[in-house]
Design a protein around this motif. Structure first.
Motif, PDB file in Angstrom:
ATOM      1  N   GLY A  50     161.797  39.851   7.363  1.00  0.00           N
ATOM      2  CA  GLY A  50     161.184  39.455   8.620  1.00  0.00           C
ATOM      3  C   GLY A  50     160.255  40.532   9.160  1.00  0.00           C
ATOM      4  O   GLY A  50     159.375  40.251   9.975  1.00  0.00           O
ATOM      5  N   GLY A  51     160.442  41.770   8.699  1.00  0.00           N
ATOM      6  CA  GLY A  51     159.591  42.864   9.142  1.00  0.00           C
ATOM      7  C   GLY A  51     158.173  42.731   8.620  1.00  0.00           C
ATOM      8  O   GLY A  51     157.913  42.038   7.630  1.00  0.00           O
ATOM      9  N   ASN A  52     157.254  43.411   9.288  1.00  0.00           N
ATOM     10  CA  ASN A  52     155.846  43.385   8.898  1.00  0.00           C
ATOM     11  C   ASN A  52     155.582  44.356   7.755  1.00  0.00           C
ATOM     12  O   ASN A  52     155.851  45.559   7.881  1.00  0.00           O
ATOM     13  CB  ASN A  52     154.947  43.770  10.075  1.00  0.00           C
ATOM     14  CG  ASN A  52     154.797  42.655  11.088  1.00  0.00           C
ATOM     15  OD1 ASN A  52     155.244  41.532  10.869  1.00  0.00           O
ATOM     16  ND2 ASN A  52     154.168  42.954  12.201  1.00  0.00           N
ATOM     17  N   ILE A  53     155.055  43.829   6.659  1.00  0.00           N
ATOM     18  CA  ILE A  53     154.722  44.635   5.486  1.00  0.00           C
ATOM     19  C   ILE A  53     153.232  44.534   5.225  1.00  0.00           C
ATOM     20  O   ILE A  53     152.664  43.441   5.193  1.00  0.00           O
ATOM     21  CB  ILE A  53     155.479  44.144   4.230  1.00  0.00           C
ATOM     22  CG1 ILE A  53     156.987  44.075   4.482  1.00  0.00           C
ATOM     23  CG2 ILE A  53     155.145  45.029   3.029  1.00  0.00           C
ATOM     24  CD1 ILE A  53     157.633  45.390   4.771  1.00  0.00           C
ATOM     25  N   LEU A  54     152.587  45.680   5.007  1.00  0.00           N
ATOM     26  CA  LEU A  54     151.188  45.710   4.601  1.00  0.00           C
ATOM     27  C   LEU A  54     151.104  46.259   3.190  1.00  0.00           C
ATOM     28  O   LEU A  54     151.575  47.371   2.922  1.00  0.00           O
ATOM     29  CB  LEU A  54     150.364  46.590   5.554  1.00  0.00           C
ATOM     30  CG  LEU A  54     148.903  46.853   5.138  1.00  0.00           C
ATOM     31  CD1 LEU A  54     148.117  45.550   5.056  1.00  0.00           C
ATOM     32  CD2 LEU A  54     148.236  47.837   6.104  1.00  0.00           C
ATOM     33  N   ASP A  55     150.521  45.480   2.276  1.00  0.00           N
ATOM     34  CA  ASP A  55     150.352  45.904   0.890  1.00  0.00           C
ATOM     35  C   ASP A  55     148.866  46.152   0.640  1.00  0.00           C
ATOM     36  O   ASP A  55     148.046  45.243   0.759  1.00  0.00           O
ATOM     37  CB  ASP A  55     150.881  44.827  -0.064  1.00  0.00           C
ATOM     38  CG  ASP A  55     150.972  45.319  -1.501  1.00  0.00           C
ATOM     39  OD1 ASP A  55     150.410  46.385  -1.808  1.00  0.00           O
ATOM     40  OD2 ASP A  55     151.593  44.620  -2.331  1.00  0.00           O
ATOM     41  N   ILE A  56     148.542  47.374   0.286  1.00  0.00           N
ATOM     42  CA  ILE A  56     147.152  47.771   0.078  1.00  0.00           C
ATOM     43  C   ILE A  56     146.854  47.810  -1.420  1.00  0.00           C
ATOM     44  O   ILE A  56     147.458  48.582  -2.162  1.00  0.00           O
ATOM     45  CB  ILE A  56     146.883  49.145   0.715  1.00  0.00           C
ATOM     46  CG1 ILE A  56     147.088  49.052   2.231  1.00  0.00           C
ATOM     47  CG2 ILE A  56     145.482  49.643   0.379  1.00  0.00           C
ATOM     48  CD1 ILE A  56     147.162  50.372   2.915  1.00  0.00           C
ATOM     49  N   THR A  64     154.508  42.005  -4.125  1.00  0.00           N
ATOM     50  CA  THR A  64     154.372  41.358  -2.816  1.00  0.00           C
ATOM     51  C   THR A  64     154.990  39.967  -2.810  1.00  0.00           C
ATOM     52  O   THR A  64     155.573  39.541  -1.813  1.00  0.00           O
ATOM     53  CB  THR A  64     152.887  41.253  -2.423  1.00  0.00           C
ATOM     54  OG1 THR A  64     152.194  42.388  -2.900  1.00  0.00           O
ATOM     55  CG2 THR A  64     152.735  41.160  -0.917  1.00  0.00           C
ATOM     56  N   LYS A  65     154.853  39.242  -3.908  1.00  0.00           N
ATOM     57  CA  LYS A  65     155.405  37.885  -3.994  1.00  0.00           C
ATOM     58  C   LYS A  65     156.920  37.910  -3.832  1.00  0.00           C
ATOM     59  O   LYS A  65     157.509  37.048  -3.167  1.00  0.00           O
ATOM     60  CB  LYS A  65     155.028  37.258  -5.342  1.00  0.00           C
ATOM     61  CG  LYS A  65     155.646  35.883  -5.611  1.00  0.00           C
ATOM     62  CD  LYS A  65     155.183  34.846  -4.587  1.00  0.00           C
ATOM     63  CE  LYS A  65     155.451  33.425  -5.059  1.00  0.00           C
ATOM     64  NZ  LYS A  65     156.861  33.129  -5.322  1.00  0.00           N
ATOM     65  N   GLN A  66     157.586  38.904  -4.423  1.00  0.00           N
ATOM     66  CA  GLN A  66     159.034  39.019  -4.288  1.00  0.00           C
ATOM     67  C   GLN A  66     159.421  39.227  -2.827  1.00  0.00           C
ATOM     68  O   GLN A  66     160.346  38.586  -2.313  1.00  0.00           O
ATOM     69  CB  GLN A  66     159.544  40.189  -5.137  1.00  0.00           C
ATOM     70  CG  GLN A  66     161.037  40.428  -5.061  1.00  0.00           C
ATOM     71  CD  GLN A  66     161.853  39.321  -5.687  1.00  0.00           C
ATOM     72  OE1 GLN A  66     161.434  38.723  -6.672  1.00  0.00           O
ATOM     73  NE2 GLN A  66     163.015  39.044  -5.131  1.00  0.00           N
ATOM     74  N   LEU A  67     158.688  40.081  -2.144  1.00  0.00           N
ATOM     75  CA  LEU A  67     158.975  40.350  -0.727  1.00  0.00           C
ATOM     76  C   LEU A  67     158.669  39.126   0.127  1.00  0.00           C
ATOM     77  O   LEU A  67     159.400  38.817   1.071  1.00  0.00           O
ATOM     78  CB  LEU A  67     158.151  41.546  -0.259  1.00  0.00           C
ATOM     79  CG  LEU A  67     158.429  42.865  -0.981  1.00  0.00           C
ATOM     80  CD1 LEU A  67     157.400  43.922  -0.577  1.00  0.00           C
ATOM     81  CD2 LEU A  67     159.846  43.349  -0.695  1.00  0.00           C
ATOM     82  N   TYR A  68     157.618  38.441  -0.197  1.00  0.00           N
ATOM     83  CA  TYR A  68     157.236  37.206   0.505  1.00  0.00           C
ATOM     84  C   TYR A  68     158.357  36.170   0.393  1.00  0.00           C
ATOM     85  O   TYR A  68     158.742  35.532   1.387  1.00  0.00           O
ATOM     86  CB  TYR A  68     155.942  36.676  -0.109  1.00  0.00           C
ATOM     87  CG  TYR A  68     155.450  35.359   0.441  1.00  0.00           C
ATOM     88  CD1 TYR A  68     154.691  35.302   1.616  1.00  0.00           C
ATOM     89  CD2 TYR A  68     155.699  34.156  -0.235  1.00  0.00           C
ATOM     90  CE1 TYR A  68     154.219  34.092   2.107  1.00  0.00           C
ATOM     91  CE2 TYR A  68     155.229  32.953   0.244  1.00  0.00           C
ATOM     92  CZ  TYR A  68     154.490  32.921   1.412  1.00  0.00           C
ATOM     93  OH  TYR A  68     154.021  31.712   1.885  1.00  0.00           O
ATOM     94  N   PHE A  72     159.897  38.469   4.217  1.00  0.00           N
ATOM     95  CA  PHE A  72     159.109  39.469   4.922  1.00  0.00           C
ATOM     96  C   PHE A  72     157.775  38.859   5.359  1.00  0.00           C
ATOM     97  O   PHE A  72     157.251  37.944   4.725  1.00  0.00           O
ATOM     98  CB  PHE A  72     158.843  40.680   4.022  1.00  0.00           C
ATOM     99  CG  PHE A  72     160.056  41.519   3.752  1.00  0.00           C
ATOM    100  CD1 PHE A  72     160.433  42.525   4.632  1.00  0.00           C
ATOM    101  CD2 PHE A  72     160.840  41.291   2.624  1.00  0.00           C
ATOM    102  CE1 PHE A  72     161.550  43.301   4.384  1.00  0.00           C
ATOM    103  CE2 PHE A  72     161.964  42.063   2.364  1.00  0.00           C
ATOM    104  CZ  PHE A  72     162.325  43.062   3.250  1.00  0.00           C
ATOM    105  N   THR A  73     157.231  39.375   6.453  1.00  0.00           N
ATOM    106  CA  THR A  73     155.917  38.950   6.929  1.00  0.00           C
ATOM    107  C   THR A  73     154.871  39.797   6.216  1.00  0.00           C
ATOM    108  O   THR A  73     154.813  41.011   6.407  1.00  0.00           O
ATOM    109  CB  THR A  73     155.800  39.133   8.449  1.00  0.00           C
ATOM    110  OG1 THR A  73     156.832  38.379   9.091  1.00  0.00           O
ATOM    111  CG2 THR A  73     154.442  38.658   8.950  1.00  0.00           C
TER     112      THR A  73
END
Length: 211
Positions: A50-56, A64-68, A72-73
């Motif tokens: 649910g936390g905000n994640i920024l992937d650069i 990122t797909k796993q976290l999505y 996670f946001t």
């Protein structure tokens, strides 16, 4: 160094190229899966779903797909519009932008605070001076307990980097600037580094306290 068109052309074979290098234990992707796995575990240690994640520089969105999928946001940016297109198909609810992070963070993300910012195999496209400036910008965008995680071709010392360069002269990319703990430590007091393979590692930055 690849330009935008070069990254677009690389999109189709990127995963295969990484897999081949990792399987043979060769530069530049030896330890690649372990780097992603370590970033993943460190992120889970400090951020709840649910936390905000920024992937650069998310590439095709493997991590990122796993976290999505875990709730996670997700916010993200990548230089290649083709990679953004592929990632959007996997994560339709994420905020994914085509953007050159050498220009800093895009205006559309101003005002957003992140519980974790991560970057894997991307920040080496910035010069050492650019890296310091960009990392400082990222730290300012973290929540109070947020973390910045960087996994890449990376080294503890300049000597380690030079040893790797000497062993891989034919394939070495002189237009990539790999992060080195020894070079970054003078600028960041709250920095940790974990070596993963002879040519990879993970940096953890905490939001630095202001005296």
């Amino acid at each position: 160094m690849l330009d935008k068109e070069g990254f677009n052309l690389w999109t189709e074979s990127y995963d295969e190229d990484v897999e081949l290098s990792e399987e043979t234990g060769t530069y530049p992707f030896a330890g690649y899966s372990h780097v992603l796995g370590r970033v993943y575990s460190l992120l889970h240690a400090c951020v709840k779903p649910g936390g905000n994640i920024l992937d650069i520089g998310f590439g095709t969105g493997t991590l990122t797909k796993q976290l999505y999928d875990e709730g996670f946001t997700i916010f993200g940016m990548d230089f290649s519009d083709k990679m953004v297109e592929k990632a959007k198909a996997k994560m339709p609810g994420a905020v994914l932008l085509q953007h050159d992070f050498a220009e800093g963070l895009p205006e559309v993300l101003s005002g957003v605070s992140f519980d974790c910012i991560l970057s894997t195999y991307a920040i080496h496209h910035l010069s050492d001076t650019q890296k310091v400036t960009f990392i400082r910008e990222l730290l300012e965008r973290l929540s109070e307990t947020g973390k910045l995680l960087i996994g890449d071709v990376a080294f503890s010392t300049v000597k380690d980097l030079e040893r790797c360069r000497a062993s891989n002269r034919e394939g070495w990319d002189e237009e990539e600037f790999y992060p080195v703990l020894e070079r970054l430590r003078p600028y960041f007091s709250a920095i940790e580094f974990e070596k993963i393979s002879f040519c990879s590692g993970v940096f953890l930055f905490s939001k630095e306290s202001k005296e």
